[in-house]
Design a protein around this motif. Structure first.
Motif, PDB file in Angstrom:
ATOM      1  N   PRO A 454       0.812  -1.227   0.000  1.00 24.35           N
ATOM      2  CA  PRO A 454       0.000   0.000   0.000  1.00 24.35           C
ATOM      3  C   PRO A 454       0.838   1.268   0.000  1.00 24.35           C
ATOM      4  O   PRO A 454       0.514   2.232  -0.704  1.00 24.35           O
ATOM      5  CB  PRO A 454      -0.831  -0.135   1.294  1.00 24.35           C
ATOM      6  CG  PRO A 454      -0.921  -1.603   1.531  1.00 24.35           C
ATOM      7  CD  PRO A 454       0.405  -2.133   1.095  1.00 24.35           C
ATOM      8  N   SER A 455       1.924   1.272   0.773  1.00 22.13           N
ATOM      9  CA  SER A 455       2.749   2.481   0.796  1.00 22.13           C
ATOM     10  C   SER A 455       3.467   2.683  -0.540  1.00 22.13           C
ATOM     11  O   SER A 455       3.703   3.818  -0.968  1.00 22.13           O
ATOM     12  CB  SER A 455       3.759   2.419   1.942  1.00 22.13           C
ATOM     13  OG  SER A 455       4.624   1.304   1.803  1.00 22.13           O
ATOM     14  N   GLN A 456       3.802   1.590  -1.231  1.00 19.45           N
ATOM     15  CA  GLN A 456       4.384   1.724  -2.566  1.00 19.45           C
ATOM     16  C   GLN A 456       3.388   2.352  -3.538  1.00 19.45           C
ATOM     17  O   GLN A 456       3.725   3.255  -4.302  1.00 19.45           O
ATOM     18  CB  GLN A 456       4.816   0.342  -3.084  1.00 19.45           C
ATOM     19  CG  GLN A 456       6.029  -0.247  -2.373  1.00 19.45           C
ATOM     20  CD  GLN A 456       6.355  -1.635  -2.892  1.00 19.45           C
ATOM     21  OE1 GLN A 456       5.486  -2.357  -3.359  1.00 19.45           O
ATOM     22  NE2 GLN A 456       7.615  -2.016  -2.809  1.00 19.45           N
ATOM     23  N   VAL A 457       2.153   1.864  -3.477  1.00 21.95           N
ATOM     24  CA  VAL A 457       1.123   2.413  -4.365  1.00 21.95           C
ATOM     25  C   VAL A 457       0.862   3.878  -4.042  1.00 21.95           C
ATOM     26  O   VAL A 457       0.745   4.729  -4.944  1.00 21.95           O
ATOM     27  CB  VAL A 457      -0.170   1.576  -4.263  1.00 21.95           C
ATOM     28  CG1 VAL A 457      -1.317   2.257  -5.032  1.00 21.95           C
ATOM     29  CG2 VAL A 457       0.064   0.166  -4.782  1.00 21.95           C
ATOM     30  N   ARG A 458       0.763   4.205  -2.759  1.00 20.13           N
ATOM     31  CA  ARG A 458       0.549   5.602  -2.387  1.00 20.13           C
ATOM     32  C   ARG A 458       1.694   6.480  -2.872  1.00 20.13           C
ATOM     33  O   ARG A 458       1.483   7.606  -3.330  1.00 20.13           O
ATOM     34  CB  ARG A 458       0.377   5.718  -0.872  1.00 20.13           C
ATOM     35  CG  ARG A 458      -0.972   5.224  -0.361  1.00 20.13           C
ATOM     36  CD  ARG A 458      -1.182   5.622   1.088  1.00 20.13           C
ATOM     37  NE  ARG A 458      -0.340   4.842   1.984  1.00 20.13           N
ATOM     38  CZ  ARG A 458      -0.711   3.725   2.590  1.00 20.13           C
ATOM     39  NH1 ARG A 458      -1.936   3.251   2.397  1.00 20.13           N
ATOM     40  NH2 ARG A 458       0.110   3.069   3.395  1.00 20.13           N
ATOM     41  N   ALA A 459       2.931   5.974  -2.772  1.00 19.24           N
ATOM     42  CA  ALA A 459       4.084   6.754  -3.216  1.00 19.24           C
ATOM     43  C   ALA A 459       4.034   7.005  -4.717  1.00 19.24           C
ATOM     44  O   ALA A 459       4.291   8.127  -5.186  1.00 19.24           O
ATOM     45  CB  ALA A 459       5.373   6.030  -2.845  1.00 19.24           C
ATOM     46  N   VAL A 460       3.702   5.972  -5.486  1.00 16.94           N
ATOM     47  CA  VAL A 460       3.647   6.126  -6.947  1.00 16.94           C
ATOM     48  C   VAL A 460       2.510   7.063  -7.338  1.00 16.94           C
ATOM     49  O   VAL A 460       2.682   7.973  -8.159  1.00 16.94           O
ATOM     50  CB  VAL A 460       3.486   4.757  -7.632  1.00 16.94           C
ATOM     51  CG1 VAL A 460       3.270   4.936  -9.145  1.00 16.94           C
ATOM     52  CG2 VAL A 460       4.709   3.885  -7.377  1.00 16.94           C
ATOM     53  N   LEU A 461       1.328   6.867  -6.747  1.00 16.82           N
ATOM     54  CA  LEU A 461       0.186   7.697  -7.115  1.00 16.82           C
ATOM     55  C   LEU A 461       0.346   9.125  -6.618  1.00 16.82           C
ATOM     56  O   LEU A 461      -0.274  10.051  -7.165  1.00 16.82           O
ATOM     57  CB  LEU A 461      -1.112   7.091  -6.565  1.00 16.82           C
ATOM     58  CG  LEU A 461      -1.482   5.711  -7.128  1.00 16.82           C
ATOM     59  CD1 LEU A 461      -2.867   5.296  -6.660  1.00 16.82           C
ATOM     60  CD2 LEU A 461      -1.424   5.713  -8.650  1.00 16.82           C
ATOM     61  N   GLY A 462       1.174   9.303  -5.594  1.00 18.04           N
ATOM     62  CA  GLY A 462       1.467  10.662  -5.158  1.00 18.04           C
ATOM     63  C   GLY A 462       2.106  11.476  -6.265  1.00 18.04           C
ATOM     64  O   GLY A 462       1.931  12.702  -6.340  1.00 18.04           O
ATOM     65  N   GLY A 463       2.823  10.808  -7.136  1.00 18.51           N
ATOM     66  CA  GLY A 463       3.440  11.491  -8.264  1.00 18.51           C
ATOM     67  C   GLY A 463       2.464  11.818  -9.373  1.00 18.51           C
ATOM     68  O   GLY A 463       2.799  12.557 -10.296  1.00 18.51           O
ATOM     69  N   THR A 464       1.257  11.266  -9.314  1.00 19.98           N
ATOM     70  CA  THR A 464       0.236  11.560 -10.329  1.00 19.98           C
ATOM     71  C   THR A 464      -0.871  12.448  -9.780  1.00 19.98           C
ATOM     72  O   THR A 464      -1.879  12.650 -10.453  1.00 19.98           O
ATOM     73  CB  THR A 464      -0.388  10.248 -10.869  1.00 19.98           C
ATOM     74  OG1 THR A 464      -1.123   9.604  -9.810  1.00 19.98           O
ATOM     75  CG2 THR A 464       0.673   9.318 -11.401  1.00 19.98           C
ATOM     76  N   GLY A 465      -0.707  12.935  -8.561  1.00 15.80           N
ATOM     77  CA  GLY A 465      -1.680  13.892  -8.034  1.00 15.80           C
ATOM     78  C   GLY A 465      -2.479  13.434  -6.834  1.00 15.80           C
ATOM     79  O   GLY A 465      -3.263  14.212  -6.293  1.00 15.80           O
ATOM     80  N   TRP A 466      -2.292  12.182  -6.396  1.00 13.97           N
ATOM     81  CA  TRP A 466      -3.044  11.731  -5.219  1.00 13.97           C
ATOM     82  C   TRP A 466      -2.442  12.317  -3.955  1.00 13.97           C
ATOM     83  O   TRP A 466      -1.223  12.449  -3.821  1.00 13.97           O
ATOM     84  CB  TRP A 466      -3.031  10.195  -5.138  1.00 13.97           C
ATOM     85  CG  TRP A 466      -3.766   9.697  -3.926  1.00 13.97           C
ATOM     86  CD1 TRP A 466      -5.108   9.526  -3.782  1.00 13.97           C
ATOM     87  CD2 TRP A 466      -3.187   9.297  -2.676  1.00 13.97           C
ATOM     88  NE1 TRP A 466      -5.408   9.068  -2.535  1.00 13.97           N
ATOM     89  CE2 TRP A 466      -4.251   8.916  -1.826  1.00 13.97           C
ATOM     90  CE3 TRP A 466      -1.879   9.243  -2.200  1.00 13.97           C
ATOM     91  CZ2 TRP A 466      -4.037   8.473  -0.521  1.00 13.97           C
ATOM     92  CZ3 TRP A 466      -1.670   8.813  -0.899  1.00 13.97           C
ATOM     93  CH2 TRP A 466      -2.739   8.421  -0.079  1.00 13.97           C
ATOM     94  N   THR A 467      -3.305  12.676  -3.015  1.00 12.09           N
ATOM     95  CA  THR A 467      -2.876  13.183  -1.708  1.00 12.09           C
ATOM     96  C   THR A 467      -3.654  12.447  -0.631  1.00 12.09           C
ATOM     97  O   THR A 467      -4.760  11.954  -0.882  1.00 12.09           O
ATOM     98  CB  THR A 467      -3.149  14.688  -1.585  1.00 12.09           C
ATOM     99  OG1 THR A 467      -4.547  14.935  -1.796  1.00 12.09           O
ATOM    100  CG2 THR A 467      -2.335  15.476  -2.596  1.00 12.09           C
ATOM    101  N   PRO A 468      -3.100  12.346   0.598  1.00 17.51           N
ATOM    102  CA  PRO A 468      -3.824  11.643   1.667  1.00 17.51           C
ATOM    103  C   PRO A 468      -5.183  12.265   1.980  1.00 17.51           C
ATOM    104  O   PRO A 468      -6.119  11.564   2.336  1.00 17.51           O
ATOM    105  CB  PRO A 468      -2.874  11.742   2.865  1.00 17.51           C
ATOM    106  CG  PRO A 468      -1.522  11.931   2.260  1.00 17.51           C
ATOM    107  CD  PRO A 468      -1.737  12.744   1.023  1.00 17.51           C
ATOM    108  N   GLU A 469      -5.297  13.585   1.841  1.00 15.45           N
ATOM    109  CA  GLU A 469      -6.556  14.268   2.123  1.00 15.45           C
ATOM    110  C   GLU A 469      -7.195  14.716   0.821  1.00 15.45           C
ATOM    111  O   GLU A 469      -6.510  15.150  -0.117  1.00 15.45           O
ATOM    112  CB  GLU A 469      -6.309  15.491   3.014  1.00 15.45           C
ATOM    113  CG  GLU A 469      -5.804  15.131   4.411  1.00 15.45           C
ATOM    114  CD  GLU A 469      -6.796  14.310   5.197  1.00 15.45           C
ATOM    115  OE1 GLU A 469      -6.364  13.418   5.947  1.00 15.45           O
ATOM    116  OE2 GLU A 469      -8.015  14.560   5.043  1.00 15.45           O
TER     117      GLU A 469
END
Length: 770
Positions: A454-469
């Protein structure tokens, strides 16, 4: 029924029953043109007839959902034309979509009112602009810019403001809002602050982009769709001679969906009308759901202020929905607050009684989707056409779980108003990013601090615009975030089911899910947002995800925004003719903490809930969403290692993905070839016969009889009846003749499919025309 003058209309005895209308004789596909003006009025109810015969002065028609407003106003125009009161070419009827305008023109032709202009605001204005531009300005009309996004992108780049695809769409929408509210670039920040509007970017930045966008249009001699209205308004204001020419041409006006008029459209309408008062408007303030685009019900609600002597007619006889559906719709509005609520209409159903609305509470979202898919399968098996069923949700990101559940249930579907989940640009972009990270492995710096999947996916998607909030506000940015958040949740669930899974395994899972959801080749169940459902109707409607935070949406904070969310739910309820299901899930994922609450709008309506100031709902009952699905939601263990399974795909296989497989590959290929043939015969996608997972489970378990085959997830009673004999023959190594399907089970099924619709649609075919 009181008229605008305070008099009561006489209702002929023996014609009107219990506030309802006697059933009309079904009309042929191409009905005969009425042979006289009076014949145009035949079949109208008293209120519709009052609309049709009110040919002088201003007329305001307050028309509730399903009350036959289009029928009333087209018969009004036709009666005026046929009675010699309206020259056909002097009438201009305007609405908001080409589909609605086309339907109006078709009805007018059937009523013998040829020559009447029925157009959208933009279409009518464009014709006038093209005709008068050489006289008013000189030369040819500038080229119409059909898509302004590219020019907005260039304006942003020149301002050195970087916008991604979704921000670009939102900023473009903001420019459109500014123009229809007649706000110039320099006034945009103040207008946003005054309206308490959530801007997708800093208001000063949008103001700069807006200003440069207008400059680029001037330099390139192009205009956009909003300019069509603005320029027409400008010419009519500045050239009295041209305004007089238009007013001599058009002397009588009809405006449909008047609650959706923007300030700019209202100004154009006033210029068309001049100092005359031959105007008829029709609308329903309770169906105002597009305020974010500049639409306002104020013009409808203030009509009597502007025209004190107007005739006001209320259409409240609902020909669409059963008394049970109408009662719920009325109860929903009874709790509403604000000015629009003060003018709500109390609908009266004209249909025979139907089933009570069903309220269902589920443990989690997958259970909700499975339960809805199961109920839809039951309705289809009972004879309701798939095209007469809809699943309506608040945001487009909710579609994915229903796409999957319907595919698993063998139900074809179609999406309206949005791309399918795995075809959305942000999901495709995320898939490419995840695939690249999986290939790079430890060499990808994004994954340096990621400790699990999950943290890998969050890290990758963070580069495409996803944020925790989630981002503030609505629009494309929020939709994009919801789509990416759905991928993050999927990764979390995947990791719980397979703790040792890698990023490459997750990418493979995404590919499999995408491949299992190819677009259907036949008409199917409609999946749509509540906004996209406006103006449509179905025999059966499933309103899903009705939790606080979704309906109303979290970013609806002011009283006005909350009330618009209530109206949005009202629109959803009134789409249903007969079957209505409302559901919610207590948690997002299986095993999650069930802290969600049903939508506050259902207080006092769903059985057992506090009244909350509204009338309690009649009948119905809150089901605990499991029903038959509770058995499937219980512990399912891997038949190889015994571990509890939670992933739907593994549950179908009845084993862990990485446990040894005893798949009979030759049988699996034979099953796939057989499935392709059957799908072509039925005119359905292959997954509607059996999904790949189900075929794999069959090829692994090698069932010897119907009982063993029925125990495989994905093989229900209906599929067992239709396909069981073929599958068991293939498992036994026998050949199956694709051209000889005469077994009793199949014959029985086809007989049911042919006969069932007659009983299900009997009430519908005997209803009066709208």
């Amino acid at each position: 029924m009181s008229t605008a003058c305070g008099q009561r209309s006489r209702v002929p005895s023996g014609t009107w029953q219990h506030g309802g209308v006697t059933a009309a004789t079904p009309s042929p596909l191409f009905p005969a043109v009425p042979d006289s003006p009076d014949a145009v009025l035949e079949g109208l109810d008293p209120e519709q007839r009052e609309v049709a015969t009110a040919l002088h002065g201003p007329v305001c028609v307050l028309a509730g959902a399903g009350t036959g407003k289009t029928r009333a106003i087209t018969h009004r125009i036709a009666y005026g034309v046929r009675a010699g009161m309206y020259p056909p070419a002097s009438v201009l009827a305007v609405t908001f979509t080409n589909r609605a305008a086309g339907e109006m023109r078709g009805r007018l032709r059937q009523l013998g009112a040829n020559g009447v202009q029925a157009r959208t605001f933009h279409s009518a204005a464009l014709r006038q602009l093209q005709f008068f531009w050489p006289k008013a300005v000189g030369g040819d009309l500038p080229r119409l810019l059909e898509r302004k996004v590219q020019l907005v992108a260039e304006a942003a780049a020149r301002c050195r403001i970087r916008l991604d695809r979704n921000e670009l769409r939102d900023v473009t929408a903001e420019i459109e809002w500014a123009k229809v509210t007649q706000t110039v670039p320099e006034d945009y920040p103040a207008a946003v602050a005054k309206s308490a509007r959530e801007a997708p970017r800093d208001a000063a930045e949008i103001s700069r982009i807006y200003g440069l966008y207008e400059q680029l249009k001037r330099e390139r001699a192009v205009i956009d769709f909003e300019d069509v209205l603005l320029l027409t308004v400008g010419i009519l204001e500045e050239r009295p001679d041209i305004a007089d020419t238009v007013r001599r041409q058009y002397q009588h006006f009809v405006v449909d969906e008047y609650q959706d008029v923007s300030p700019l459209q209202q100004r154009l309408l006033e210029l068309w009308l001049g100092d005359r008062d031959s105007i008829c408007v029709v609308g329903d303030a309770s169906q105002t759901i597009y305020s974010f685009t500049g639409a306002t019900p104020d013009h409808l609600l203030n009509f009597r202020v502007r025209h004190p002597h107007a005739t006001v007619v209320k259409l409240v006889r609902d020909y669409r929905s059963t008394p049970q559906v109408v009662h719920l719709a009325n109860g929903l509005l009874a709790q509403a607050r604000g000015r629009a609520a003060e003018h709500r209409l109390e609908l009266v159903s004209q249909r025979e009684a139907g089933p009570e609305p069903v309220y269902t509470e589920y443990a989690d979202e997958p259970a909700e989707a499975e339960g809805v898919a199961r109920r839809i399968r039951e309705l289809i098996d009972a004879g309701v056409p798939a095209s007469e069923v809809a699943v309506l949700y608040r945001v487009n990101a909710q579609s994915e779980v229903y796409e999957q559940a319907l595919a698993d249930a063998g139900v074809p579907y179609q999406l309206r108003g949005a791309e399918r989940f795995f075809e959305r640009p942000e999901v495709r972009e995320a898939g490419l990013a995840l695939r690249g990270a999986a290939r790079a492995g430890g060499n990808d710096t994004l994954l340096a601090d990621a400790v699990d999947l999950p943290s890998q996916v969050r890290a990758v998607l963070g580069g495409t615009g996803w944020t925790p909030e989630p981002p503030a506000g609505s629009g494309a940015v929020r939709d994009r975030w919801e789509s990416l958040a759905a991928l993050v949740r999927l990764a979390e669930e995947f990791a719980r089911a397979r703790p040792q899974a890698t990023l490459a395994d997750f990418v493979a899972e995404l590919d499999e899910r995408a491949n299992a959801q190819h677009a259907p080749t036949v008409e199917g169940v409609t999946l749509a947002s509540l906004h996209a459902a406006k103006g449509l109707e179905w025999d059966a409607v499933f309103l899903v995800g009705l939790t606080d935070g979704t309906v109303p949406i979290t970013y609806a904070r002011t009283d006005e925004q909350i009330e618009e969310e209530r109206r949005l739910l009202y629109v959803g309820v009134t789409r249903a003719r007969r079957h209505l299901s409302l559901s919610w899930a207590l948690s997002r994922s299986p095993g999650g903490r069930g802290g969600r609450r049903p939508s506050r709008f259902l207080q006092g309506l769903r059985p057992g809930s506090p009244t909350g100031g509204g009338r309690p709902g009649a009948g119905g009952g809150v089901e605990r969403g499991a029903g038959r699905s509770r058995r499937r939601r219980g512990p399912v263990r891997c038949r190889v290692c015994g571990r509890t399974l939670t992933d739907p795909g593994e549950m179908k296989l009845m084993r862990c993905e990485d446990c040894p497989s005893d798949l009979d590959e030759e049988l699996y290929e034979r099953l796939r070839e057989w499935r392709a043939v059957r799908a072509r015969e039925l005119g359905q996608p292959a997954y509607c016969v059996f999904t790949d997972k189900t075929l794999m489970a069959i090829a692994e378990t090698l069932p010897d009889n119907e009982a063993e085959l029925a125990r495989i997830p994905g093989v229900g009673g209906r599929k067992l009846q239709r396909f069981g004999a073929d599958v068991l023959a293939l498992c036994a190594g026998e050949e199956v003749d694709a051209n000889a399907r005469t077994d009793a089970g199949e014959q029985s099924h086809e007989q049911v499919d042919e006969e069932a619709p007659e009983t299900v649609t009997e009430a519908v075919t005997n209803l009066p025309e709208k």
